[in-house]
Design a protein around this motif. Structure first.
Motif, PDB file in Angstrom:
ATOM      1  N   LEU A  23       0.819  -1.215   0.000  1.00 49.19           N
ATOM      2  CA  LEU A  23       0.000   0.000   0.000  1.00 49.19           C
ATOM      3  C   LEU A  23       0.850   1.261   0.000  1.00 49.19           C
ATOM      4  CD1 LEU A  23      -2.765  -1.087   2.533  1.00 49.19           C
ATOM      5  CD2 LEU A  23      -3.002  -0.860   0.039  1.00 49.19           C
ATOM      6  N   ALA A  24       1.991   1.211   0.665  1.00 42.90           N
ATOM      7  CA  ALA A  24       2.879   2.372   0.725  1.00 42.90           C
ATOM      8  C   ALA A  24       3.408   2.764  -0.646  1.00 42.90           C
ATOM      9  CB  ALA A  24       4.039   2.093   1.681  1.00 42.90           C
ATOM     10  N   ARG A  25       3.382   1.852  -1.602  1.00 44.19           N
ATOM     11  CA  ARG A  25       3.886   2.128  -2.954  1.00 44.19           C
ATOM     12  C   ARG A  25       2.843   2.794  -3.857  1.00 44.19           C
ATOM     13  NH1 ARG A  25       9.214   1.435  -3.522  1.00 44.19           N
ATOM     14  NH2 ARG A  25       8.812   1.182  -5.727  1.00 44.19           N
ATOM     15  N   LEU A  26       1.587   2.810  -3.420  1.00 47.85           N
ATOM     16  CA  LEU A  26       0.519   3.338  -4.262  1.00 47.85           C
ATOM     17  C   LEU A  26       0.410   4.854  -4.176  1.00 47.85           C
ATOM     18  CD1 LEU A  26      -2.372   0.803  -3.521  1.00 47.85           C
ATOM     19  CD2 LEU A  26      -0.841   0.858  -5.503  1.00 47.85           C
ATOM     20  N   ALA A  27       0.003   5.453  -5.288  1.00 49.00           N
ATOM     21  CA  ALA A  27      -0.322   6.880  -5.295  1.00 49.00           C
ATOM     22  C   ALA A  27      -1.636   7.069  -4.533  1.00 49.00           C
ATOM     23  CB  ALA A  27      -0.460   7.370  -6.738  1.00 49.00           C
ATOM     24  N   PRO A  28      -1.832   8.231  -3.933  1.00 50.28           N
ATOM     25  CA  PRO A  28      -3.062   8.463  -3.170  1.00 50.28           C
ATOM     26  C   PRO A  28      -4.325   8.358  -4.034  1.00 50.28           C
ATOM     27  CG  PRO A  28      -1.426  10.159  -2.700  1.00 50.28           C
ATOM     28  CD  PRO A  28      -0.911   9.364  -3.866  1.00 50.28           C
ATOM     29  N   VAL A  29      -5.326   7.695  -3.488  1.00 49.75           N
ATOM     30  CA  VAL A  29      -6.655   7.586  -4.087  1.00 49.75           C
ATOM     31  C   VAL A  29      -7.671   7.627  -2.952  1.00 49.75           C
ATOM     32  CG1 VAL A  29      -5.980   6.276  -6.149  1.00 49.75           C
ATOM     33  CG2 VAL A  29      -6.567   5.050  -4.046  1.00 49.75           C
ATOM     34  N   ASP A  30      -8.955   7.689  -3.314  1.00 52.03           N
ATOM     35  CA  ASP A  30      -9.990   7.681  -2.288  1.00 52.03           C
ATOM     36  C   ASP A  30     -10.094   6.326  -1.593  1.00 52.03           C
ATOM     37  OD1 ASP A  30     -10.897  10.370  -2.781  1.00 52.03           O
ATOM     38  OD2 ASP A  30     -11.850   9.624  -4.610  1.00 52.03           O
ATOM     39  N   LEU A  31     -10.003   5.249  -2.377  1.00 54.17           N
ATOM     40  CA  LEU A  31     -10.215   3.915  -1.831  1.00 54.17           C
ATOM     41  C   LEU A  31      -9.319   2.907  -2.529  1.00 54.17           C
ATOM     42  CD1 LEU A  31     -12.010   2.003  -0.027  1.00 54.17           C
ATOM     43  CD2 LEU A  31     -13.522   1.808  -2.016  1.00 54.17           C
ATOM     44  N   VAL A  32      -8.730   2.028  -1.740  1.00 59.05           N
ATOM     45  CA  VAL A  32      -7.999   0.884  -2.281  1.00 59.05           C
ATOM     46  C   VAL A  32      -8.814  -0.361  -1.948  1.00 59.05           C
ATOM     47  CG1 VAL A  32      -5.885  -0.485  -2.237  1.00 59.05           C
ATOM     48  CG2 VAL A  32      -5.757   1.999  -1.936  1.00 59.05           C
ATOM     49  N   LEU A  33      -9.215  -1.077  -2.991  1.00 56.53           N
ATOM     50  CA  LEU A  33      -9.888  -2.358  -2.813  1.00 56.53           C
ATOM     51  C   LEU A  33      -8.837  -3.457  -2.897  1.00 56.53           C
ATOM     52  CD1 LEU A  33     -13.076  -1.845  -4.996  1.00 56.53           C
ATOM     53  CD2 LEU A  33     -12.953  -1.932  -2.495  1.00 56.53           C
ATOM     54  N   VAL A  34      -8.822  -4.322  -1.906  1.00 55.65           N
ATOM     55  CA  VAL A  34      -7.815  -5.377  -1.813  1.00 55.65           C
ATOM     56  C   VAL A  34      -8.486  -6.728  -2.007  1.00 55.65           C
ATOM     57  CG1 VAL A  34      -6.112  -6.481  -0.312  1.00 55.65           C
ATOM     58  CG2 VAL A  34      -6.429  -3.993  -0.221  1.00 55.65           C
ATOM     59  N   GLU A  35      -8.055  -7.462  -3.015  1.00 57.08           N
ATOM     60  CA  GLU A  35      -8.559  -8.812  -3.222  1.00 57.08           C
ATOM     61  C   GLU A  35      -7.539  -9.779  -2.645  1.00 57.08           C
ATOM     62  OE1 GLU A  35      -9.726 -11.980  -6.754  1.00 57.08           O
ATOM     63  OE2 GLU A  35      -9.660  -9.842  -7.250  1.00 57.08           O
ATOM     64  N   GLY A  36      -7.971 -10.518  -1.647  1.00 55.92           N
ATOM     65  CA  GLY A  36      -7.064 -11.417  -0.965  1.00 55.92           C
ATOM     66  C   GLY A  36      -6.554 -10.800   0.328  1.00 55.92           C
ATOM     67  N   TYR A  37      -5.371 -11.183   0.739  1.00 59.39           N
ATOM     68  CA  TYR A  37      -4.824 -10.761   2.039  1.00 59.39           C
ATOM     69  C   TYR A  37      -5.872 -10.984   3.133  1.00 59.39           C
ATOM     70  CZ  TYR A  37      -0.664  -8.573  -0.027  1.00 59.39           C
ATOM     71  OH  TYR A  37       0.510  -8.340  -0.687  1.00 59.39           O
ATOM     72  N   LYS A  38      -6.505 -12.153   3.107  1.00 59.22           N
ATOM     73  CA  LYS A  38      -7.616 -12.385   4.023  1.00 59.22           C
ATOM     74  C   LYS A  38      -7.219 -12.437   5.489  1.00 59.22           C
ATOM     75  CE  LYS A  38      -8.015 -17.224   2.756  1.00 59.22           C
ATOM     76  NZ  LYS A  38      -8.450 -17.576   1.417  1.00 59.22           N
ATOM     77  N   ARG A  39      -5.959 -12.628   5.776  1.00 62.45           N
ATOM     78  CA  ARG A  39      -5.538 -12.688   7.183  1.00 62.45           C
ATOM     79  C   ARG A  39      -5.047 -11.343   7.719  1.00 62.45           C
ATOM     80  NH1 ARG A  39      -4.453 -17.360   4.701  1.00 62.45           N
ATOM     81  NH2 ARG A  39      -5.315 -19.240   5.616  1.00 62.45           N
ATOM     82  N   ASP A  40      -5.020 -10.323   6.868  1.00 61.22           N
ATOM     83  CA  ASP A  40      -4.543  -9.010   7.287  1.00 61.22           C
ATOM     84  C   ASP A  40      -5.632  -8.235   8.034  1.00 61.22           C
ATOM     85  OD1 ASP A  40      -2.511  -9.858   5.314  1.00 61.22           O
ATOM     86  OD2 ASP A  40      -1.731  -7.859   5.688  1.00 61.22           O
ATOM     87  N   ALA A  41      -5.191  -7.222   8.778  1.00 64.48           N
ATOM     88  CA  ALA A  41      -6.079  -6.471   9.665  1.00 64.48           C
ATOM     89  C   ALA A  41      -6.673  -5.240   8.985  1.00 64.48           C
ATOM     90  CB  ALA A  41      -5.320  -6.072  10.929  1.00 64.48           C
ATOM     91  N   HIS A  42      -7.609  -5.465   8.103  1.00 64.85           N
ATOM     92  CA  HIS A  42      -8.374  -4.376   7.482  1.00 64.85           C
ATOM     93  C   HIS A  42      -9.809  -4.865   7.327  1.00 64.85           C
ATOM     94  CE1 HIS A  42      -6.844  -6.899   4.185  1.00 64.85           C
ATOM     95  NE2 HIS A  42      -7.940  -6.577   3.543  1.00 64.85           N
ATOM     96  N   PRO A  43     -10.770  -3.949   7.246  1.00 68.12           N
ATOM     97  CA  PRO A  43     -12.154  -4.397   7.093  1.00 68.12           C
ATOM     98  C   PRO A  43     -12.349  -5.091   5.752  1.00 68.12           C
ATOM     99  CG  PRO A  43     -11.994  -2.016   6.857  1.00 68.12           C
ATOM    100  CD  PRO A  43     -10.641  -2.500   7.269  1.00 68.12           C
ATOM    101  N   LYS A  44     -13.239  -6.107   5.762  1.00 72.39           N
ATOM    102  CA  LYS A  44     -13.408  -6.944   4.577  1.00 72.39           C
ATOM    103  C   LYS A  44     -14.871  -7.305   4.390  1.00 72.39           C
ATOM    104  CE  LYS A  44      -9.353  -9.065   6.412  1.00 72.39           C
ATOM    105  NZ  LYS A  44      -9.197  -9.775   7.626  1.00 72.39           N
ATOM    106  N   ILE A  45     -15.186  -7.627   3.148  1.00 72.86           N
ATOM    107  CA  ILE A  45     -16.455  -8.259   2.830  1.00 72.86           C
ATOM    108  C   ILE A  45     -16.108  -9.644   2.284  1.00 72.86           C
ATOM    109  CG2 ILE A  45     -16.580  -7.287   0.506  1.00 72.86           C
ATOM    110  CD1 ILE A  45     -19.617  -6.947   1.050  1.00 72.86           C
ATOM    111  N   GLU A  46     -16.833 -10.644   2.743  1.00 73.03           N
ATOM    112  CA  GLU A  46     -16.572 -12.008   2.291  1.00 73.03           C
ATOM    113  C   GLU A  46     -17.528 -12.364   1.157  1.00 73.03           C
ATOM    114  OE1 GLU A  46     -16.644 -16.672   3.860  1.00 73.03           O
ATOM    115  OE2 GLU A  46     -16.914 -15.039   5.300  1.00 73.03           O
ATOM    116  N   VAL A  47     -16.977 -12.909   0.089  1.00 73.28           N
ATOM    117  CA  VAL A  47     -17.786 -13.442  -1.000  1.00 73.28           C
ATOM    118  C   VAL A  47     -17.898 -14.938  -0.749  1.00 73.28           C
ATOM    119  CG1 VAL A  47     -17.975 -13.761  -3.491  1.00 73.28           C
ATOM    120  CG2 VAL A  47     -16.932 -11.664  -2.581  1.00 73.28           C
TER     121      VAL A  47
END
Length: 166
Positions: A87-111
């Protein structure tokens, strides 16, 4: 940047939902970037191409640039970077959607889809804030259940959660 994850087992429909969410959210005037985590070795470059040869020679980073886009390839030659480093490598945006990284500490929606044959992740992950599905769940859950085919409602949920509701 606000970060929100889309997780689930293989073939549950994560990528399709990600694609629809990006279109829906950018269509509302917000900027979105995505991060896709994979468990297998990936190489976007091709043997024999100049950038491949640069990397093989030892370059730490190689940028392939054209009139319409550029691609940055970084060789980390060590342990896999964690999500915060990516994430530190990304240019600023309003929202970053992350597919995967299911064990990381960020809010998620499960499909979740019944045909995958896997159990729900949500009961053991308190950061799963909702489940998007097109089937009846195998057990009661303590989070909202959203229609996987209602992209606008899922986007509304994520944007409210991320503090970006328009």
């Amino acid at each position: 940047m606000r970060v929100y994850g889309v997780i689930g087992w293989k073939n549950a429909g994560k990528t399709g939902l990600m694609e629809r969410l990006v279109a829906e959210i950018t269509g509302r005037g917000l900027t979105v970037s995505t991060v896709k985590h994979v468990h297998h070795d990936v190489d976007l470059d091709q043997p024999g191409k100049d950038t491949y040869r640069h990397r093989q020679a030892g370059a730490s980073e190689v940028v392939l640039a054209s009139a319409h886009r550029f691609a940055l390839m970084r060789e980390h030659r060590g342990p896999e970077p964690d999500l915060a480093q990516v994430l530190a490598r990304l240019a600023p945006v309003d929202l970053v959607l992350v597919e995967g990284y299911k064990r990381d500490a960020h809010p998620k929606i499960e499909v979740w889809r019944a045909e995958t044959g896997h159990p729900l992740i949500q009961p053991v992950d308190p950061l799963v804030r909702a489940i998007a599905t097109d089937a009846a769940l195998p057990q009661p859950v303590a989070v909202p259940v959203l229609d996987l085919n209602d992209t606008a409602a899922i986007a509304d949920f994520i944007l409210r959660e991320a503090g970006l509701a328009l």
